[in-house]
Write an enzyme that holds these catalytic residues in place. Structure first.
Site, mmCIF file in Angstrom:
data_model
loop_
_atom_site.group_PDB
_atom_site.id
_atom_site.type_symbol
_atom_site.label_atom_id
_atom_site.label_comp_id
_atom_site.label_asym_id
_atom_site.label_seq_id
_atom_site.Cartn_x
_atom_site.Cartn_y
_atom_site.Cartn_z
ATOM 1 C CB CYS A 67 -37.570 -14.884 -95.901
ATOM 2 S SG CYS A 67 -37.417 -13.182 -96.465
ATOM 3 C CG LEU A 68 -32.865 -12.448 -92.434
ATOM 4 C CD1 LEU A 68 -31.710 -11.522 -92.766
ATOM 5 C CD2 LEU A 68 -32.706 -13.029 -91.033
ATOM 6 C CG HIS A 123 -34.492 -15.950 -100.782
ATOM 7 N ND1 HIS A 123 -35.354 -16.770 -100.076
ATOM 8 C CD2 HIS A 123 -34.582 -14.730 -100.205
ATOM 9 C CE1 HIS A 123 -35.944 -16.056 -99.118
ATOM 10 N NE2 HIS A 123 -35.489 -14.825 -99.157
ATOM 11 C CD GLU A 124 -31.292 -12.513 -100.295
ATOM 12 O OE1 GLU A 124 -32.018 -11.504 -100.177
ATOM 13 O OE2 GLU A 124 -31.298 -13.437 -99.462
ATOM 14 C CG HIS A 159 -36.140 -10.427 -101.180
ATOM 15 N ND1 HIS A 159 -37.352 -10.267 -100.547
ATOM 16 C CD2 HIS A 159 -35.444 -11.317 -100.421
ATOM 17 C CE1 HIS A 159 -37.386 -11.050 -99.464
ATOM 18 N NE2 HIS A 159 -36.244 -11.700 -99.365
HETATM 19 ZN ZN LIG Z 1 -35.778 -13.113 -98.013
#
Ligand SMILES: [Zn+2]
Length: 158
Positions: free
Chosen positions: A88-89, A130-131, A134
């Protein structure tokens, strides 16, 4: 266009539920353009608005098949299972195996507010899941079943 600063996991905005987008205006278009630029600059495959400090249900993904803009996305259905290493960024040095569905169908709006559906599989599906997590204030870390050491950043950061 401008590259935005990506916040890290300590930031409270990554732990709250994001609000729906209601206005499909020039400001949103600017934000989407900035998110794409930020994503590509970071060599990521996905970026959610809270990662740049915006509490709205917006994500961009590109797993090498072109940019997809997801506004107010909902997973309509999912199937299958895949287990692979995810990053993850917002969690720069953490990597681990996460089980995700292998296929999913997502309903979202485009930048003009029109609804559309998209079917994704493999990495595209992983990235969308994943997004969307978030947007609900969830980090992949809580889904990791085995953390791994990575020597270099790979191109699978979301
Ligand atoms: Zn992420």
């Amino acid at each position: 266009m401008a590259v935005r600063k990506i916040v890290t996991k300590e930031s409270s905005i990554l732990h709250v539920v994001c609000r729906p987008v209601e206005h499909f205006d020039a400001k949103l278009h600017q934000l989407l353009d900035d998110m794409a630029e930020t994503l590509y600059k970071a060599n990521g495959v996905g970026l959610a608005a809270p990662q740049i400090g915006i509490r709205r249900r917006i994500a961009v993904i590109d797993v090498g098949e072109g940019l997809i803009e997801l506004i107010n996305p909902v997973i309509l259905k999912s199937s299958g299972k895949q287990r692979d290493v995810e990053g993850c960024l917002s969690c720069p040095d953490e990597w681990g195996y996460v089980v995700r569905p292998n296929k999913c169908t997502v309903r979202a709006q485009n930048r003009d507010g029109e609804f559309y559906e998209i079917s994704l599989e493999g990495l595209g599906c992983r990235c969308a899941c994943h997004e969307i997590d978030h947007l609900d204030g969830k980090l992949f870390l809580e889904l990791v079943d085995e953390f791994v050491e990575m020597k270099e950043e790979e191109d699978t950061q979301n």
